[in-house]
Design a protein around this motif. Structure first.
Motif, PDB file in Angstrom:
ATOM      1  N   SER A  17      -5.521  -5.224 -15.837  1.00 22.01           N
ATOM      2  CA  SER A  17      -6.485  -6.020 -15.065  1.00 22.01           C
ATOM      3  C   SER A  17      -7.904  -5.503 -15.203  1.00 22.01           C
ATOM      4  O   SER A  17      -8.865  -6.235 -14.955  1.00 22.01           O
ATOM      5  N   GLY A  18      -8.041  -4.216 -15.551  1.00 24.28           N
ATOM      6  CA  GLY A  18      -9.358  -3.590 -15.591  1.00 24.28           C
ATOM      7  C   GLY A  18      -9.868  -3.162 -14.229  1.00 24.28           C
ATOM      8  O   GLY A  18     -11.001  -2.676 -14.116  1.00 24.28           O
ATOM      9  N   ARG A  19      -9.072  -3.327 -13.183  1.00 26.80           N
ATOM     10  CA  ARG A  19      -9.541  -2.948 -11.848  1.00 26.80           C
ATOM     11  C   ARG A  19      -9.623  -1.428 -11.702  1.00 26.80           C
ATOM     12  O   ARG A  19      -8.767  -0.691 -12.205  1.00 26.80           O
ATOM     13  N   VAL A  20     -10.642  -1.007 -11.002  1.00 26.78           N
ATOM     14  CA  VAL A  20     -10.871   0.412 -10.714  1.00 26.78           C
ATOM     15  C   VAL A  20     -11.055   0.557  -9.205  1.00 26.78           C
ATOM     16  O   VAL A  20     -11.718  -0.273  -8.567  1.00 26.78           O
ATOM     17  N   MET A  21     -10.458   1.588  -8.627  1.00 29.04           N
ATOM     18  CA  MET A  21     -10.706   1.921  -7.229  1.00 29.04           C
ATOM     19  C   MET A  21     -11.107   3.375  -7.132  1.00 29.04           C
ATOM     20  O   MET A  21     -10.432   4.254  -7.667  1.00 29.04           O
ATOM     21  N   GLU A  22     -12.246   3.632  -6.472  1.00 29.32           N
ATOM     22  CA  GLU A  22     -12.704   4.989  -6.208  1.00 29.32           C
ATOM     23  C   GLU A  22     -12.601   5.272  -4.718  1.00 29.32           C
ATOM     24  O   GLU A  22     -12.925   4.412  -3.892  1.00 29.32           O
ATOM     25  N   VAL A  23     -12.142   6.479  -4.393  1.00 30.63           N
ATOM     26  CA  VAL A  23     -12.034   6.905  -3.005  1.00 30.63           C
ATOM     27  C   VAL A  23     -12.999   8.060  -2.780  1.00 30.63           C
ATOM     28  O   VAL A  23     -12.950   9.064  -3.494  1.00 30.63           O
ATOM     29  N   HIS A  24     -13.876   7.892  -1.793  1.00 25.18           N
ATOM     30  CA  HIS A  24     -14.762   8.963  -1.347  1.00 25.18           C
ATOM     31  C   HIS A  24     -14.433   9.272   0.106  1.00 25.18           C
ATOM     32  O   HIS A  24     -14.060   8.376   0.868  1.00 25.18           O
ATOM     33  N   THR A  25     -14.598  10.532   0.518  1.00 23.90           N
ATOM     34  CA  THR A  25     -14.238  10.885   1.884  1.00 23.90           C
ATOM     35  C   THR A  25     -14.982  12.130   2.358  1.00 23.90           C
ATOM     36  O   THR A  25     -15.425  12.952   1.545  1.00 23.90           O
ATOM     37  N   THR A  26     -15.072  12.261   3.671  1.00 25.54           N
ATOM     38  CA  THR A  26     -15.571  13.491   4.285  1.00 25.54           C
ATOM     39  C   THR A  26     -14.436  14.473   4.562  1.00 25.54           C
ATOM     40  O   THR A  26     -14.682  15.612   4.961  1.00 25.54           O
ATOM     41  N   GLU A  27     -13.191  14.044   4.364  1.00 28.34           N
ATOM     42  CA  GLU A  27     -12.025  14.862   4.688  1.00 28.34           C
ATOM     43  C   GLU A  27     -11.779  15.937   3.624  1.00 28.34           C
ATOM     44  O   GLU A  27     -12.190  15.786   2.471  1.00 28.34           O
ATOM     45  N   PRO A  28     -11.036  17.002   3.964  1.00 25.29           N
ATOM     46  CA  PRO A  28     -10.795  18.078   2.993  1.00 25.29           C
ATOM     47  C   PRO A  28      -9.607  17.847   2.075  1.00 25.29           C
ATOM     48  O   PRO A  28      -9.439  18.568   1.090  1.00 25.29           O
ATOM     49  N   GLY A  29      -8.746  16.852   2.389  1.00 27.71           N
ATOM     50  CA  GLY A  29      -7.545  16.651   1.594  1.00 27.71           C
ATOM     51  C   GLY A  29      -7.236  15.188   1.386  1.00 27.71           C
ATOM     52  O   GLY A  29      -7.828  14.296   2.005  1.00 27.71           O
ATOM     53  N   ILE A  30      -6.279  14.938   0.488  1.00 25.58           N
ATOM     54  CA  ILE A  30      -5.818  13.575   0.234  1.00 25.58           C
ATOM     55  C   ILE A  30      -4.339  13.629  -0.111  1.00 25.58           C
ATOM     56  O   ILE A  30      -3.904  14.436  -0.936  1.00 25.58           O
ATOM     57  N   GLN A  31      -3.560  12.793   0.567  1.00 24.08           N
ATOM     58  CA  GLN A  31      -2.129  12.682   0.284  1.00 24.08           C
ATOM     59  C   GLN A  31      -1.934  11.559  -0.724  1.00 24.08           C
ATOM     60  O   GLN A  31      -2.280  10.408  -0.465  1.00 24.08           O
ATOM     61  N   PHE A  32      -1.378  11.905  -1.865  1.00 28.58           N
ATOM     62  CA  PHE A  32      -1.029  10.915  -2.881  1.00 28.58           C
ATOM     63  C   PHE A  32       0.466  10.678  -2.803  1.00 28.58           C
ATOM     64  O   PHE A  32       1.272  11.580  -2.997  1.00 28.58           O
ATOM     65  N   TYR A  33       0.822   9.427  -2.500  1.00 27.96           N
ATOM     66  CA  TYR A  33       2.222   9.018  -2.392  1.00 27.96           C
ATOM     67  C   TYR A  33       2.415   7.796  -3.279  1.00 27.96           C
ATOM     68  O   TYR A  33       1.599   6.872  -3.254  1.00 27.96           O
ATOM     69  N   CYS A  34       3.472   7.783  -4.070  1.00 26.58           N
ATOM     70  CA  CYS A  34       3.614   6.719  -5.063  1.00 26.58           C
ATOM     71  C   CYS A  34       4.820   5.819  -4.824  1.00 26.58           C
ATOM     72  O   CYS A  34       5.466   5.369  -5.770  1.00 26.58           O
ATOM     73  N   GLY A  35       5.114   5.532  -3.564  1.00 26.19           N
ATOM     74  CA  GLY A  35       6.142   4.540  -3.260  1.00 26.19           C
ATOM     75  C   GLY A  35       7.535   4.939  -3.660  1.00 26.19           C
ATOM     76  O   GLY A  35       8.347   4.083  -4.050  1.00 26.19           O
ATOM     77  N   ASN A  36       7.858   6.225  -3.512  1.00 26.22           N
ATOM     78  CA  ASN A  36       9.165   6.706  -3.958  1.00 26.22           C
ATOM     79  C   ASN A  36      10.327   6.137  -3.150  1.00 26.22           C
ATOM     80  O   ASN A  36      11.469   6.119  -3.621  1.00 26.22           O
ATOM     81  N   PHE A  37      10.048   5.685  -1.922  1.00 28.15           N
ATOM     82  CA  PHE A  37      11.124   5.196  -1.068  1.00 28.15           C
ATOM     83  C   PHE A  37      11.183   3.670  -1.031  1.00 28.15           C
ATOM     84  O   PHE A  37      12.038   3.106  -0.334  1.00 28.15           O
ATOM     85  N   LEU A  38      10.296   2.991  -1.742  1.00 28.40           N
ATOM     86  CA  LEU A  38      10.454   1.542  -1.912  1.00 28.40           C
ATOM     87  C   LEU A  38      11.668   1.300  -2.809  1.00 28.40           C
ATOM     88  O   LEU A  38      11.872   2.009  -3.796  1.00 28.40           O
ATOM     89  N   ASP A  39      12.448   0.262  -2.483  1.00 27.32           N
ATOM     90  CA  ASP A  39      13.682   0.055  -3.248  1.00 27.32           C
ATOM     91  C   ASP A  39      14.004  -1.419  -3.484  1.00 27.32           C
ATOM     92  O   ASP A  39      15.122  -1.750  -3.882  1.00 27.32           O
ATOM     93  N   GLY A  40      13.027  -2.299  -3.246  1.00 27.74           N
ATOM     94  CA  GLY A  40      13.252  -3.712  -3.496  1.00 27.74           C
ATOM     95  C   GLY A  40      13.728  -4.503  -2.302  1.00 27.74           C
ATOM     96  O   GLY A  40      13.788  -5.739  -2.361  1.00 27.74           O
ATOM     97  N   ARG A  41      14.054  -3.838  -1.178  1.00 26.26           N
ATOM     98  CA  ARG A  41      14.516  -4.574  -0.001  1.00 26.26           C
ATOM     99  C   ARG A  41      13.372  -5.290   0.716  1.00 26.26           C
ATOM    100  O   ARG A  41      13.597  -6.329   1.345  1.00 26.26           O
ATOM    101  N   LEU A  42      12.172  -4.741   0.642  1.00 24.69           N
ATOM    102  CA  LEU A  42      11.031  -5.340   1.333  1.00 24.69           C
ATOM    103  C   LEU A  42      10.403  -6.392   0.428  1.00 24.69           C
ATOM    104  O   LEU A  42      10.130  -6.130  -0.745  1.00 24.69           O
ATOM    105  N   ILE A  43      10.152  -7.581   0.980  1.00 26.65           N
ATOM    106  CA  ILE A  43       9.615  -8.696   0.211  1.00 26.65           C
ATOM    107  C   ILE A  43       8.171  -8.921   0.619  1.00 26.65           C
ATOM    108  O   ILE A  43       7.858  -9.035   1.809  1.00 26.65           O
ATOM    109  N   GLY A  44       7.285  -9.007  -0.368  1.00 27.75           N
ATOM    110  CA  GLY A  44       5.863  -9.099  -0.104  1.00 27.75           C
ATOM    111  C   GLY A  44       5.351 -10.505   0.101  1.00 27.75           C
ATOM    112  O   GLY A  44       6.106 -11.481   0.169  1.00 27.75           O
ATOM    113  N   LYS A  45       4.024 -10.618   0.167  1.00 25.28           N
ATOM    114  CA  LYS A  45       3.353 -11.879   0.509  1.00 25.28           C
ATOM    115  C   LYS A  45       3.558 -12.961  -0.542  1.00 25.28           C
ATOM    116  O   LYS A  45       3.590 -14.149  -0.219  1.00 25.28           O
TER     117      LYS A  45
END
Length: 371
Positions: free
Chosen positions: A294-322
Motif C-alpha cells: 500500500s505504501g502506507r507509513v506510520m510513525e509513532v512519537h511519544t514522551t514515554e520511556p518505553g513501547i510495547q510491540f505486540y504482533c497479534g500472537n493470540f488472534l486466531d480467526g475467531r474474531l470477525i472484523g468490520k
C-alpha cells in the motif's frame, strides 16, 4: 454544526449500530449515553471514537494511490466490544495500569495492595473492569478537531488506591496525525500507566497478516520477561538478537526463531526501552512502520520511556472484523507507548507513582503518510 471546506470537521454521530442493546454478559448502566464521534481532516482522513472504553473504532487513511482503507482492527457494534472473545482490547485506552503487574500485588508507602489476577498469575491492563470497559464522558473541543474523554476512577476501584481523575484527548491534525494527550490527577498516591491499544494493519483491517510490514524501533535495549511475561529487571541490548529492530526489517523475518523470549511471548510481545534519557519528557521518535504493497507509513512519537510491540500472537480467526473478514493469527500489531511493565515492583525502572498535587501528563502521536 456549521462547517467550512477551509476547516477540519468534527462529525458527531450517535451511530445506530453502536447503540444496539448488548447481547449478553456485561452490564453497562448508562448504555444509552454511548456515542460515536468521527473526526475528519482536510485531506479526508477520518478517525472514529466511541466513549465506551475511549475506543478508536476506525482509522481511514489513503494508500500511495489515494485509495482509502480502514487500518484499525475493531467492530461495527458496541456489543462486540463489550463481549469480545478473549478480550483483545481493540482500540481502547487501558489502565489504571496498562500492561502487567506481577501476581496482582504491589507495595506503596508500606501498604500492600491486591489487584485482580486476570492474566494467569498476573494483573493485566487494569483488571476485570479496566478503563476499556467503562463509559467515559465525552465532549468536542471548541475550535479544534478533537474530542476529550474523561473518567473518574474511584478509590479502591479494581483494588487501586485513590480517586484518579483522567482526561484523554484525541486530536486529528491536517497532516494526518492522531495526537493522544493523557492527563490525570489523584488524591492518594497510586500507580498510573495509561496507553492506547489500537491494533493496526496498514494493508487494511482484515487483510491478512502483518508479517510483511517493515518495522523500526528506536530502542537499543528491551525488558526481557519470564514465562509469565513479567520483566526480569534486566535491560539487555537488542544487538545480535531477534529483538533488534534498530534498522527496519519485516516483522516476520525473525519471529519464528528458536528463542526463549519469543517462546514466552508466542512471538513479539515485549517492552522496548526507547533511546532517550530517563528524565527526558520530550516527544521522541519511537517507531516507524512501512507496508510495501500500500505504501502506507506510520510513525509513532511519544514522551514515554518505553513501547510495547505486540504482533497479534493470540488472534486466531475467531474474531470477525468490520469488513466481515476474520482476524487471523498475527493479523494486527500494537505499538503501546508506556512506562515499563511491573514498574511498581521494579525499583530499577522509572517510577509510575502519581502523588497528590502532581499531574500525570504524557503525549503520543501516530502520524500517517505514504511512500
Amino acid at each position: 454544526m456549521k462547517t467550512s471546506p477551509l476547516k477540519s470537521l468534527l462529525l458527531i454521530a450517535a451511530a445506530a449500530l453502536l447503540l444496539a442493546p448488548p447481547a449478553a454478559a456485561v452490564e453497562v448502566d448508562d448504555f444509552d449515553s454511548i456515542q460515536l464521534y468521527t473526526l475528519k481532516n482536510r485531506s479526508g482522513m477520518t478517525v472514529s471514537v466511541t466513549n465506551y472504553g475511549a475506543i478508536i473504532t476506525s482509522i481511514v487513511v489513503p494508500d500511495r494511490n489515494g485509495k482509502m482503507a480502514d487500518v484499525a482492527l475493531g467492530y461495527d457494534r458496541v456489543e462486540d466490544y463489550i463481549n469480545a472473545v478473549d478480550r483483545p482490547y481493540f482500540g481502547a485506552i487501558v489502565g489504571r495500569y496498562g500492561n502487567r503487574i506481577a501476581k496482582g500485588k504491589f507495595t506503596l508507602d508500606g501498604k500492600t495492595y491486591s489487584l485482580a489476577t486476570n492474566n494467569n498469575p498476573n494483573h493485566l491492563h487494569g483488571g476485570n473492569i479496566g478503563f476499556d470497559k467503562v463509559v467515559w464522558d465525552a465532549k468536542p473541543i471548541e475550535g479544534q478537531n478533537a474530542i476529550q474523554l474523561s473518567y473518574l476512577a474511584r478509590d479502591k476501584e479494581e483494588g487501586y488506591p485513590g480517586n484518579l481523575q483522567i482526561r484523554v484527548t484525541y486530536t486529528l491534525t491536517d497532516d494526518n496525525a492522531i495526537l493522544v494527550d493523557y492527563h490525570a490527577t489523584t488524591d492518594q498516591a497510586t500507580p498510573v500507566n495509561l496507553t492506547q491499544h489500537t491494533y493496526f494493519n496498514l494493508k487494511g483491517e482484515g487483510e491478512g497478516t502483518i508479517l510483511d510490514h517493515e518495522l523500526m524501533l528506536n530502542a537499543d535495549r528491551y525488558t526481557p520477561v519470564d514465562a509469565t511475561a513479567i520483566p526480569t529487571g534486566e535491560l539487555p541490548a537488542v544487538a545480535g538478537t531477534p529483538m533488534d529492530f534498530t534498522q527496519p526489517k519485516p516483522i516476520g523475518r525473525d519471529i519464528d526463531q528458536k528463542n526463549q523470549q519469543l517462546e514466552f511471548g508466542r512471538g513479539f510481545d515485549h517492552n522496548w526501552v526507547l533511546n532517550k534519557p530517563d528524565d527526558n519528557k520530550a516527544m521522541t521518535l519511537a517507531a516507524r512502520v512501512y507496508e510495501p504493497t500500500s505504501g502506507r507509513v506510520m510513525e509513532v512519537h511519544t514522551t514515554e520511556p518505553g513501547i510495547q510491540f505486540y504482533c497479534g500472537n493470540f488472534l486466531d480467526g475467531r474474531l470477525i472484523g468490520k469488513a466481515g473478514n476474520p482476524y487471523v493469527h498475527r493479523g494486527g500489531f500494537c505499538l503501546e507507548t508506556q512506562h515499563y511493565p511491573d514498574s511498581p515492583n521494579q525499583p530499577g525502572f522509572p517510577s509510575t507513582i502519581l502523588r497528590p498535587g502532581k499531574t500525570y501528563q504524557t503525549q503520543t502521536s501516530y502520524r500517517f503518510s505514504t511512500r
